[in-house]
Design an enzyme around this catalytic site. Sequence first.
Site, PDB file in Angstrom:
ATOM      1  N   GLU A 187      27.827  36.413  67.937  1.00  0.00           N
ATOM      2  CA  GLU A 187      26.678  35.556  68.292  1.00  0.00           C
ATOM      3  C   GLU A 187      26.348  35.694  69.777  1.00  0.00           C
ATOM      4  O   GLU A 187      25.179  35.620  70.168  1.00  0.00           O
ATOM      5  CB  GLU A 187      26.991  34.100  67.898  1.00  0.00           C
ATOM      6  N   GLY A 235      29.642  32.914  58.692  1.00  0.00           N
ATOM      7  CA  GLY A 235      28.802  31.790  58.292  1.00  0.00           C
ATOM      8  C   GLY A 235      27.961  32.041  57.048  1.00  0.00           C
ATOM      9  O   GLY A 235      27.042  31.291  56.746  1.00  0.00           O
ATOM     10  N   SER A 274      33.821  33.519  57.221  1.00  0.00           N
ATOM     11  CA  SER A 274      33.842  32.718  55.995  1.00  0.00           C
ATOM     12  C   SER A 274      35.246  32.540  55.415  1.00  0.00           C
ATOM     13  O   SER A 274      35.414  32.476  54.191  1.00  0.00           O
ATOM     14  CB  SER A 274      32.887  33.305  54.943  1.00  0.00           C
ATOM     15  N   LYS A 290      31.923  26.550  67.979  1.00  0.00           N
ATOM     16  CA  LYS A 290      30.544  26.952  68.333  1.00  0.00           C
ATOM     17  C   LYS A 290      29.829  25.808  69.063  1.00  0.00           C
ATOM     18  O   LYS A 290      30.456  25.071  69.817  1.00  0.00           O
ATOM     19  CB  LYS A 290      29.787  27.406  67.086  1.00  0.00           C
ATOM     20  N   GLU A 303      35.795  40.522  62.884  1.00  0.00           N
ATOM     21  CA  GLU A 303      34.827  39.645  62.226  1.00  0.00           C
ATOM     22  C   GLU A 303      33.595  40.447  61.803  1.00  0.00           C
ATOM     23  O   GLU A 303      32.706  40.706  62.642  1.00  0.00           O
ATOM     24  CB  GLU A 303      34.368  38.552  63.200  1.00  0.00           C
ATOM     25  N   HIS A 328      32.083  37.539  70.913  1.00  0.00           N
ATOM     26  CA  HIS A 328      31.696  37.069  69.578  1.00  0.00           C
ATOM     27  C   HIS A 328      30.323  37.654  69.240  1.00  0.00           C
ATOM     28  O   HIS A 328      29.465  37.797  70.108  1.00  0.00           O
ATOM     29  CB  HIS A 328      31.651  35.535  69.559  1.00  0.00           C
ATOM     30  N   ASN A 331      36.818  28.123  66.004  1.00  0.00           N
ATOM     31  CA  ASN A 331      35.655  28.324  66.875  1.00  0.00           C
ATOM     32  C   ASN A 331      34.623  27.259  66.508  1.00  0.00           C
ATOM     33  O   ASN A 331      33.956  27.382  65.485  1.00  0.00           O
ATOM     34  CB  ASN A 331      35.096  29.736  66.657  1.00  0.00           C
TER      35      ASN A 331
HETATM   36  C1  PEP Z   1      33.190  32.631  63.612  1.00  0.00           C
HETATM   37  O1  PEP Z   1      32.227  32.071  64.099  1.00  0.00           O
HETATM   38  O2  PEP Z   1      33.974  33.229  64.348  1.00  0.00           O
HETATM   39  C2  PEP Z   1      33.385  32.539  62.161  1.00  0.00           C
HETATM   40  C3  PEP Z   1      34.298  33.284  61.609  1.00  0.00           C
HETATM   41  O3  PEP Z   1      32.580  31.674  61.486  1.00  0.00           O
HETATM   42  P1  PEP Z   1      32.725  31.261  59.924  1.00  0.00           P
HETATM   43  O4  PEP Z   1      34.164  30.990  59.667  1.00  0.00           O
HETATM   44  O5  PEP Z   1      31.858  30.042  59.796  1.00  0.00           O
HETATM   45  O6  PEP Z   1      32.222  32.429  59.139  1.00  0.00           O
END
Ligand code: PEP
Length: 256
Positions: A102, A178, A218, A12, A172, A100, A10
């Site tokens: 976000e 992040g 992460s 972003k 997630e 997601h 992803n």
């Molecule tokens: C994500 O945005 O779906 C995600 C898992 O981000 P990160 O790996 O940076 O935590």
Amino acid sequence: MARRPLLAGNWKMHKTASEATKLVQQLAYSYDDAYAGVDVVVCPPFTALRSAQVTLDFDTSSPIRIGAQDVFWEPSGAYTGAISAAMLRDVACRFCIVGHSERRMYFHETDEDVARKAAALIGEGIAPILCCGETIETRESGRTLAFVTAQIKAALSLLSASDAEPVVVAYEPVWAIGTGRTPTPEQADEVCAAIRDTYRELYGVAAGEALRILYGGSMNVGNVDAFRAMPNIDGGLVGGASLKAEDFMALVKAFS
Ligand code: PEP
């Protein structure tokens, strides 16, 4: 049952079209036949989908697939700024992230929106990567399993068993995205097992067994092996670590 692992990057709101071309080229060059058992998907921003796809088409042997990060559910019309599922199909998207955290947080997406988006994608032959996950407050109050399974039921509410076949779920935890913090692999697997049970209840035993569930939050080269070893985790949805070809390919390798 052996499920085919899937690693989705992803990106972003990172990478212009030319930067995306470069990263996709690097990924295609570092792809190794030893990874053939893993589905590899990259999800650039809308403006880079075309150039990413053209780059992969040029390398005709590349099995790397393109996904989008969002979609609007209407097929066409006066929806300024929106992108339809047919438009995504037109640029060869095979996957699309929906729900997601976000999008839920900054764009106020609801479970109902997520359900409509998933249905629109299925209608165009694009596999939704349905995101779910709890906040830290929900986890600390012991409501994680109830919260996440309710999110999943709501997201699937417009899909029949055959519609739901291509769906991929990404668990997630919001507090892990992040942040460098992660649940233990066992905690993540417990939620993924509950998601699989929910799917079984809705669509039957075989569908539950076949469902691919990704962990996201992460994930990196240091922790991937521990997540990969869990029985209900079939891959990863990766943010930060998908922006460097070397890091992303190390994760692909771990699932190979
Ligand atoms: C994500 O945005 O779906 C995600 C898992 O981000 P990160 O790996 O940076 O935590």
